[in-house]
Design an enzyme around this catalytic site. Structure first.
Site, PDB file in Angstrom:
ATOM      1  CB  SER A  36       2.493   6.681  -4.562  1.00  0.00           C
ATOM      2  OG  SER A  36       2.678   5.796  -5.633  1.00  0.00           O
ATOM      3  N   GLY A  41       4.254   0.845   0.111  1.00  0.00           N
ATOM      4  CA  GLY A  41       5.436   0.088  -0.305  1.00  0.00           C
ATOM      5  C   GLY A  41       5.131  -1.358  -0.649  1.00  0.00           C
ATOM      6  CB  ALA A  42       2.248  -3.487  -0.241  1.00  0.00           C
ATOM      7  CG  ASP A  53      -0.045   1.752 -11.002  1.00  0.00           C
ATOM      8  OD1 ASP A  53      -0.481   0.607 -11.162  1.00  0.00           O
ATOM      9  OD2 ASP A  53       1.164   2.027 -11.000  1.00  0.00           O
ATOM     10  CD  GLU A 104       2.281  -5.873 -13.394  1.00  0.00           C
ATOM     11  OE1 GLU A 104       1.918  -4.684 -13.522  1.00  0.00           O
ATOM     12  OE2 GLU A 104       1.612  -6.728 -12.795  1.00  0.00           O
ATOM     13  CG  LEU A 159      -0.820  -3.923  -2.938  1.00  0.00           C
ATOM     14  CD1 LEU A 159      -1.440  -4.371  -1.623  1.00  0.00           C
ATOM     15  CD2 LEU A 159      -1.213  -4.889  -4.073  1.00  0.00           C
TER      16      LEU A 159
HETATM   17  C1  GLA Z   1       4.181   0.409 -11.759  1.00  0.00           C
HETATM   18  C2  GLA Z   1       3.899   1.626 -12.631  1.00  0.00           C
HETATM   19  C3  GLA Z   1       2.915   1.283 -13.744  1.00  0.00           C
HETATM   20  C4  GLA Z   1       3.328   0.026 -14.498  1.00  0.00           C
HETATM   21  C5  GLA Z   1       3.690  -1.094 -13.512  1.00  0.00           C
HETATM   22  C6  GLA Z   1       4.252  -2.305 -14.207  1.00  0.00           C
HETATM   23  O1  GLA Z   1       3.055   0.037 -11.046  1.00  0.00           O
HETATM   24  O2  GLA Z   1       3.362   2.678 -11.864  1.00  0.00           O
HETATM   25  O3  GLA Z   1       2.787   2.378 -14.626  1.00  0.00           O
HETATM   26  O4  GLA Z   1       4.375   0.286 -15.371  1.00  0.00           O
HETATM   27  O5  GLA Z   1       4.635  -0.667 -12.548  1.00  0.00           O
HETATM   28  O6  GLA Z   1       3.271  -2.911 -14.973  1.00  0.00           O
END
Ligand code: GLA
Length: 392
Positions: free
Chosen positions: A132, A126-127, A182, A34, A129
């Site tokens: 968007s 907004g969760a 993501d 993360e 997950l």
């Molecule tokens: C969000 C961002 C990702 C990443 C995470 C944290 O989901 O869209 O690019 O930085 O936060 O790991």
């Protein structure tokens, strides 16, 4: 009915004819890794069985027209805009996400006509997950598909190239400085696998992830504490990492070796030291998690997940009371490990749980939330699912 079928049906209801096609893309959880993506590091997400679908047809008038249909069946239509007039800042709110994709693909010269889009989906918004990103990735495939481009086929752009476009649309058009985690997860994940991505090199490995086969489940706890990337917390963390890398004389925090951590304290202000420590230790945890997955030792992931959470809460400071409670309550009820997933400041946590203890852990988390006066959390299993593609 799948979300793809729902989008097609809504399209027909609203426009009186079938769409030219329907494309969909999933949300994700990140198992570990993360706030490492924008530091050129490692991530390990998998796609969820929740998707956003985009039913699309070309328009002759050069307009981009977008309608989203919520669970209640009520359509919300954004003001149609000329594709040629799209520019960063020209569209606000939810419609900025698909509009930005349209803008970026036009700028790249790959898709530029008018288009009618109807959106339906079941990724909780907004969760944390990635709803968007699911919307943006499905839109990208739809616009490319209408232009006759199938990413990944010979001489067409690859899925990682599409991910980079989607990132650019989010960074430059929507104005949110997210990394590549993501979009890549939504586009490139494969059912039954976690995706190990080295963000710097772009190297990817699909690693089999069969939790039920080992008597385990990854339980998602959507805390219902709203999370938003537009919030300044994400941006300040990212800027802090960039400042720290510059002061340490490295291209990105990925390049700080673990044995240099002790010395970093003397070179940086305290608030940057903790950011560096999180990123360096988190990258190491991803590599250790990957080793465990490669050798099929899923149950041993637990302590890495929990260490990741502690680092995100104490060093990176992106957790919140609800996420901490979800993790503590899950661990207290016997979870093997637990952590927040995604950007933080709300959103969801995941817990690695023996299958026969899922109910008990879920009840413990719900009871703890009730005691604290938090909204009731939403609980569901995270099942590694397919990445984006064409539905109809
Ligand atoms: C969000 C961002 C990702 C990443 C995470 C944290 O989901 O869209 O690019 O930085 O936060 O790991």
């Amino acid at each position: 009915m799948s979300v793809g079928q729902r989008a097609a049906e809504e399209f027909r209801r609203l426009h009186g004819h079938a769409p030219a096609g329907v494309w969909s893309a999933p949300g994700r959880v990140n198992l570990i890794g993360e706030h490492t993506d924008y530091n050129d590091g490692f991530v390990l997400p998998f796609a969820l069985p929740f998707r956003i679908a985009v039913a699309a047809a070309p328009r002759r008038d050069g307009l981009l027209a977008i309608t989203t249909v919520g669970d209640d069946g009520v359509p919300q239509r954004a003001e149609p805009v000329a594709v040629a007039s799209l520019a960063p800042g020209s569209v606000r709110g939810w419609a900025a996400y698909p509009s930005g994709v349209c803008w970026v693909l036009r700028s790249a010269g790959v898709a530029d006509g008018g288009v009618e889009l109807v959106i339906a989906g079941d990724v909780p918004a907004g969760a944390g997950l990635s709803s968007s990103h699911a919307l943006q990735c499905a839109t990208a495939l739809a616009l490319l598909g209408l232009a006759g481009v199938v990413p990944g086929s010979p001489s067409a752009p690859s899925l990682p190239e599409v991910a980079a476009w989607v990132q650019r649309s989010e960074n430059d058009f929507v104005g949110v400085p997210t990394g590549l985690l993501d979009q890549t997860a939504s586009l490139c994940c494969v059912a039954g696998h976690a995706l190990f991505l080295d963000v710097r090199s772009g190297a990817m490995e699909q690693i089999p992830f069969d939790a039920p086969g080992q008597g385990l489940e990854v339980l998602v706890v959507d805390t219902r504490a709203k999370h938003s990337h537009g919030d300044s917390g994400y941006r300040t963390r990212r800027e802090g990492c960039e400042r720290a890398a510059a002061r340490l004389g490295v291209p990105a925090l990925r390049d700080v070796p673990a044995d240099r951590l002790a010395g970093v304290a003397g070179q940086l202000p305290a608030e940057l030291v903790t950011l560096v420590r999180h990123v360096v230790t988190e990258n190491e945890r991803v590599l250790r998690a990957v080793d465990l997955l490669r050798s099929g030792k899923l149950a041993e992931l637990g302590p890495l997940l929990t260490d990741s959470h502690t680092s995100l809460a104490n060093d990176y400071r992106v957790s919140c009371a609800e996420l901490d409670e979800a993790v503590d309550a899950a661990l207290g009820a016997g979870a093997l490990g637990a952590r927040m997933t995604g950007g933080g400041f709300g959103g969801s946590a995941i817990a690695l749980v023996h299958s026969d203890q899922v109910a008990r852990v879920g009840q413990a988390v719900s009871a703890a939330f009730a005691r604290r006066g938090f909204a009731a959390p939403r609980l569901f299993p995270a099942i590694p699912s397919a990445g984006a593609g064409r539905d109809l």
